[in-house]
Design a protein around this motif. Structure first.
Motif, PDB file in Angstrom:
ATOM      1  N   GLU A 109      31.522  40.302  49.102  1.00 26.62           N
ATOM      2  CA  GLU A 109      31.278  39.128  49.940  1.00 26.62           C
ATOM      3  C   GLU A 109      32.483  38.797  50.800  1.00 26.62           C
ATOM      4  O   GLU A 109      32.347  38.179  51.860  1.00 26.62           O
ATOM      5  CB  GLU A 109      30.921  37.930  49.058  1.00 26.62           C
ATOM      6  N   SER A 110      33.656  39.205  50.323  1.00 24.40           N
ATOM      7  CA  SER A 110      34.884  38.906  51.050  1.00 24.40           C
ATOM      8  C   SER A 110      35.951  39.919  50.658  1.00 24.40           C
ATOM      9  O   SER A 110      35.905  40.495  49.565  1.00 24.40           O
ATOM     10  CB  SER A 110      35.367  37.489  50.720  1.00 24.40           C
ATOM     11  N   THR A 111      36.896  40.137  51.550  1.00 27.47           N
ATOM     12  CA  THR A 111      38.036  41.000  51.236  1.00 27.47           C
ATOM     13  C   THR A 111      39.303  40.171  51.040  1.00 27.47           C
ATOM     14  O   THR A 111      40.402  40.725  50.974  1.00 27.47           O
ATOM     15  CB  THR A 111      38.266  42.030  52.362  1.00 27.47           C
ATOM     16  N   ASP A 112      39.139  38.871  50.931  1.00 28.53           N
ATOM     17  CA  ASP A 112      40.282  37.977  50.721  1.00 28.53           C
ATOM     18  C   ASP A 112      40.472  37.701  49.234  1.00 28.53           C
ATOM     19  O   ASP A 112      39.505  37.644  48.468  1.00 28.53           O
ATOM     20  CB  ASP A 112      40.066  36.644  51.456  1.00 28.53           C
ATOM     21  N   GLY A 113      41.718  37.496  48.839  1.00 26.67           N
ATOM     22  CA  GLY A 113      42.012  37.116  47.467  1.00 26.67           C
ATOM     23  C   GLY A 113      42.092  38.301  46.521  1.00 26.67           C
ATOM     24  O   GLY A 113      42.082  39.467  46.932  1.00 26.67           O
ATOM     25  N   GLN A 114      42.175  37.978  45.233  1.00 23.40           N
ATOM     26  CA  GLN A 114      42.341  38.992  44.196  1.00 23.40           C
ATOM     27  C   GLN A 114      41.012  39.257  43.488  1.00 23.40           C
ATOM     28  O   GLN A 114      40.190  38.355  43.326  1.00 23.40           O
ATOM     29  CB  GLN A 114      43.389  38.536  43.167  1.00 23.40           C
ATOM     30  N   ALA A 115      40.830  40.484  43.063  1.00 25.63           N
ATOM     31  CA  ALA A 115      39.614  40.868  42.343  1.00 25.63           C
ATOM     32  C   ALA A 115      39.823  40.702  40.843  1.00 25.63           C
ATOM     33  O   ALA A 115      40.955  40.669  40.350  1.00 25.63           O
ATOM     34  CB  ALA A 115      39.248  42.314  42.665  1.00 25.63           C
ATOM     35  N   THR A 116      38.735  40.600  40.114  1.00 27.53           N
ATOM     36  CA  THR A 116      38.788  40.428  38.663  1.00 27.53           C
ATOM     37  C   THR A 116      38.145  41.628  37.965  1.00 27.53           C
ATOM     38  O   THR A 116      37.460  42.440  38.591  1.00 27.53           O
ATOM     39  CB  THR A 116      38.041  39.155  38.238  1.00 27.53           C
ATOM     40  N   TYR A 117      38.356  41.689  36.652  1.00 23.70           N
ATOM     41  CA  TYR A 117      37.719  42.748  35.865  1.00 23.70           C
ATOM     42  C   TYR A 117      36.195  42.664  35.966  1.00 23.70           C
ATOM     43  O   TYR A 117      35.510  43.692  36.002  1.00 23.70           O
ATOM     44  CB  TYR A 117      38.140  42.645  34.394  1.00 23.70           C
ATOM     45  N   GLU A 118      35.677  41.448  36.006  1.00 24.22           N
ATOM     46  CA  GLU A 118      34.226  41.286  36.112  1.00 24.22           C
ATOM     47  C   GLU A 118      33.704  41.865  37.425  1.00 24.22           C
ATOM     48  O   GLU A 118      32.655  42.528  37.457  1.00 24.22           O
ATOM     49  CB  GLU A 118      33.855  39.813  36.004  1.00 24.22           C
ATOM     50  N   GLU A 119      34.442  41.653  38.500  1.00 25.05           N
ATOM     51  CA  GLU A 119      34.034  42.200  39.793  1.00 25.05           C
ATOM     52  C   GLU A 119      34.101  43.730  39.786  1.00 25.05           C
ATOM     53  O   GLU A 119      33.247  44.399  40.385  1.00 25.05           O
ATOM     54  CB  GLU A 119      34.924  41.628  40.902  1.00 25.05           C
ATOM     55  N   ILE A 120      35.100  44.269  39.114  1.00 26.20           N
ATOM     56  CA  ILE A 120      35.210  45.729  38.999  1.00 26.20           C
ATOM     57  C   ILE A 120      34.024  46.284  38.221  1.00 26.20           C
ATOM     58  O   ILE A 120      33.409  47.284  38.608  1.00 26.20           O
ATOM     59  CB  ILE A 120      36.534  46.120  38.314  1.00 26.20           C
ATOM     60  N   SER A 121      33.689  45.614  37.110  1.00 21.66           N
ATOM     61  CA  SER A 121      32.555  46.054  36.293  1.00 21.66           C
ATOM     62  C   SER A 121      31.255  45.996  37.081  1.00 21.66           C
ATOM     63  O   SER A 121      30.438  46.928  37.038  1.00 21.66           O
ATOM     64  CB  SER A 121      32.456  45.186  35.036  1.00 21.66           C
ATOM     65  N   THR A 137      42.841  39.111  36.709  1.00 26.29           N
ATOM     66  CA  THR A 137      43.090  40.061  37.794  1.00 26.29           C
ATOM     67  C   THR A 137      44.021  41.156  37.288  1.00 26.29           C
ATOM     68  O   THR A 137      45.151  40.863  36.887  1.00 26.29           O
ATOM     69  CB  THR A 137      43.730  39.371  39.007  1.00 26.29           C
ATOM     70  N   PRO A 138      43.583  42.396  37.287  1.00 21.30           N
ATOM     71  CA  PRO A 138      44.465  43.482  36.845  1.00 21.30           C
ATOM     72  C   PRO A 138      45.402  43.920  37.962  1.00 21.30           C
ATOM     73  O   PRO A 138      45.203  43.567  39.132  1.00 21.30           O
ATOM     74  CB  PRO A 138      43.481  44.600  36.507  1.00 21.30           C
ATOM     75  N   THR A 139      46.405  44.672  37.594  1.00 16.71           N
ATOM     76  CA  THR A 139      47.187  45.365  38.611  1.00 16.71           C
ATOM     77  C   THR A 139      46.360  46.555  39.107  1.00 16.71           C
ATOM     78  O   THR A 139      45.339  46.911  38.510  1.00 16.71           O
ATOM     79  CB  THR A 139      48.517  45.871  38.039  1.00 16.71           C
ATOM     80  N   LYS A 140      46.815  47.188  40.165  1.00 18.01           N
ATOM     81  CA  LYS A 140      46.077  48.348  40.674  1.00 18.01           C
ATOM     82  C   LYS A 140      46.072  49.474  39.641  1.00 18.01           C
ATOM     83  O   LYS A 140      45.067  50.175  39.488  1.00 18.01           O
ATOM     84  CB  LYS A 140      46.688  48.821  41.989  1.00 18.01           C
ATOM     85  N   GLY A 141      47.180  49.632  38.935  1.00 14.98           N
ATOM     86  CA  GLY A 141      47.229  50.647  37.887  1.00 14.98           C
ATOM     87  C   GLY A 141      46.268  50.335  36.761  1.00 14.98           C
ATOM     88  O   GLY A 141      45.577  51.222  36.252  1.00 14.98           O
ATOM     89  N   GLU A 142      46.213  49.068  36.353  1.00 14.77           N
ATOM     90  CA  GLU A 142      45.295  48.660  35.290  1.00 14.77           C
ATOM     91  C   GLU A 142      43.842  48.807  35.732  1.00 14.77           C
ATOM     92  O   GLU A 142      42.975  49.178  34.925  1.00 14.77           O
ATOM     93  CB  GLU A 142      45.586  47.215  34.885  1.00 14.77           C
ATOM     94  N   ALA A 143      43.569  48.530  36.989  1.00 16.58           N
ATOM     95  CA  ALA A 143      42.208  48.699  37.509  1.00 16.58           C
ATOM     96  C   ALA A 143      41.796  50.167  37.450  1.00 16.58           C
ATOM     97  O   ALA A 143      40.667  50.495  37.064  1.00 16.58           O
ATOM     98  CB  ALA A 143      42.126  48.181  38.941  1.00 16.58           C
ATOM     99  N   ALA A 144      42.722  51.054  37.823  1.00  9.24           N
ATOM    100  CA  ALA A 144      42.425  52.489  37.762  1.00  9.24           C
ATOM    101  C   ALA A 144      42.158  52.928  36.330  1.00  9.24           C
ATOM    102  O   ALA A 144      41.218  53.691  36.064  1.00  9.24           O
ATOM    103  CB  ALA A 144      43.582  53.283  38.359  1.00  9.24           C
ATOM    104  N   SER A 145      42.964  52.439  35.389  1.00  7.21           N
ATOM    105  CA  SER A 145      42.779  52.814  33.985  1.00  7.21           C
ATOM    106  C   SER A 145      41.462  52.273  33.439  1.00  7.21           C
ATOM    107  O   SER A 145      40.780  52.945  32.660  1.00  7.21           O
ATOM    108  CB  SER A 145      43.946  52.300  33.135  1.00  7.21           C
ATOM    109  N   TYR A 146      41.100  51.066  33.840  1.00  3.98           N
ATOM    110  CA  TYR A 146      39.843  50.474  33.375  1.00  3.98           C
ATOM    111  C   TYR A 146      38.656  51.327  33.828  1.00  3.98           C
ATOM    112  O   TYR A 146      37.744  51.617  33.043  1.00  3.98           O
ATOM    113  CB  TYR A 146      39.708  49.050  33.912  1.00  3.98           C
ATOM    114  N   ILE A 147      38.680  51.740  35.076  1.00  9.29           N
ATOM    115  CA  ILE A 147      37.580  52.560  35.596  1.00  9.29           C
ATOM    116  C   ILE A 147      37.584  53.935  34.938  1.00  9.29           C
ATOM    117  O   ILE A 147      36.550  54.423  34.467  1.00  9.29           O
ATOM    118  CB  ILE A 147      37.682  52.691  37.125  1.00  9.29           C
TER     119      ILE A 147
END
Length: 291
Positions: A109-121, A137-147
């Motif tokens: 919906e937007s590219t502003d702000g920080q993403a959350t784990y729920e949004e990634i899921s 909000t994860p770091t980029k490294g944490e987001a990569a590991s989560y995925i």
């Protein structure tokens, strides 16, 4: 009017050209690992997971990765655009165009702000996962590991399938063959267990050298396979640490020695028991014969 012989000759030339182009795509290897993929991830905890997602075509190959930066909705949009085949990745891609494509298609919906784990899921796994900290909000490294950690789930398999990728086998690298081609370059055929496949030209490796010949004898703990038309290729190989492999080998050898020693001791015990019984019988019969 073309004669049949000329027609088949032309057809043969076209076939050779097509096969040659496919071969070039295999042999013009541009392999990268965690040391060469991004200049700022070599010592990051998530370095292997980052390389996995680059190999799967989900993370764009920007000049730097910034593993400790907060994972933004702009990052979410660019990764999602690649996952949904809305743009071209590769080296130094147009991330603004990728984010705009995701926004236009309604992925975000937007590219502003920080993403959350729920949004990634929700984005990558269709909400089938339940994050421990959905609002964080994860770091980029944490987001990569989560995925990357959840690629083995059913939702993860669907995500990979959309990129033409699937999980491969783990195990011992039995053989690496470098085959020279007439038009230059090499095809690297890698055998893991009973599976022999060529390495994808833009494949990724982790915890090992980019010189694929040196993978002979290593142990692979995670691999991915790419299906490209009729071709099936290794696209990602991640090795066990050499120290761990050596330790496992030493433990196995120690177990073999222990088992061998137990067998030897058991055989010795059986021999002593048999000798004692034989001596007892001999003394018994001698005593009966004596007056």
């Amino acid at each position: 009017m073309q004669t049949p012989s000329r027609f088949f000759h032309a057809l043969a030339l076209i076939t050779v050209a097509v096969l040659g182009s496919l071969t070039v795509r295999i042999v013009a290897a541009h392999i990268k690992n965690e040391a060469s993929q991004f200049p700022d991830i070599e010592y990051a905890d998530a370095r292997f997971d980052i390389v996995v997602l680059v190999g799967a075509g989900i993370i764009p190959e920007t000049p730097v990765f910034e593993p400790d930066a907060p994972f933004s909705r702009f990052d979410l949009a660019t990764w999602a655009a690649l996952a949904e085949n809305l743009g071209v990745g590769g080296e130094t891609p147009d991330t603004d165009a990728l984010a705009a494509a995701a926004l236009q298609q309604g992925l975000v919906e937007s590219t502003d702000g920080q993403a959350t784990y729920e949004e990634i899921s929700d984005m990558f796994f269709r909400g089938q996962l339940t994050p421990d900290r959905p609002a964080a909000t994860p770091t980029k490294g944490e987001a990569a590991s989560y995925i990357a950690t959840h690629l083995t789930t059913s939702a993860g398999e669907v995500l990979l399938a959309g990129r033409g990728v699937r999980m491969g086998p783990a195990g011992h690298v039995a053989r690496v063959e470098s085959q020279s081609n007439p038009d230059g370059g090499n095809t690297y055929m890698i055998t893991i267990g009973a599976m022999s496949l060529p390495m994808y030209a833009h494949g990724r490796v982790a915890n090992g050298p980019i010189d694929l010949v040196q993978w002979d004898g290593r142990t692979v703990r995670r691999s991915f396979i790419r299906e490209q038309g009729d071709l099936i290729l290794w696209t990602y190989l991640e090795a066990e640490p050499i120290a761990a492999a050596v330790l496992g080998s030493n433990l196995g050898a120690r177990e073999d020695r222990t088992g061998s020693q137990l067998t030897t001791n058991r055989n010795l015990l059986y021999g002593l028991v048999a000798a004692a019984l034989g001596l007892g019988l001999l003394l018994f019969f001698r005593r009966r014969r004596s007056p």
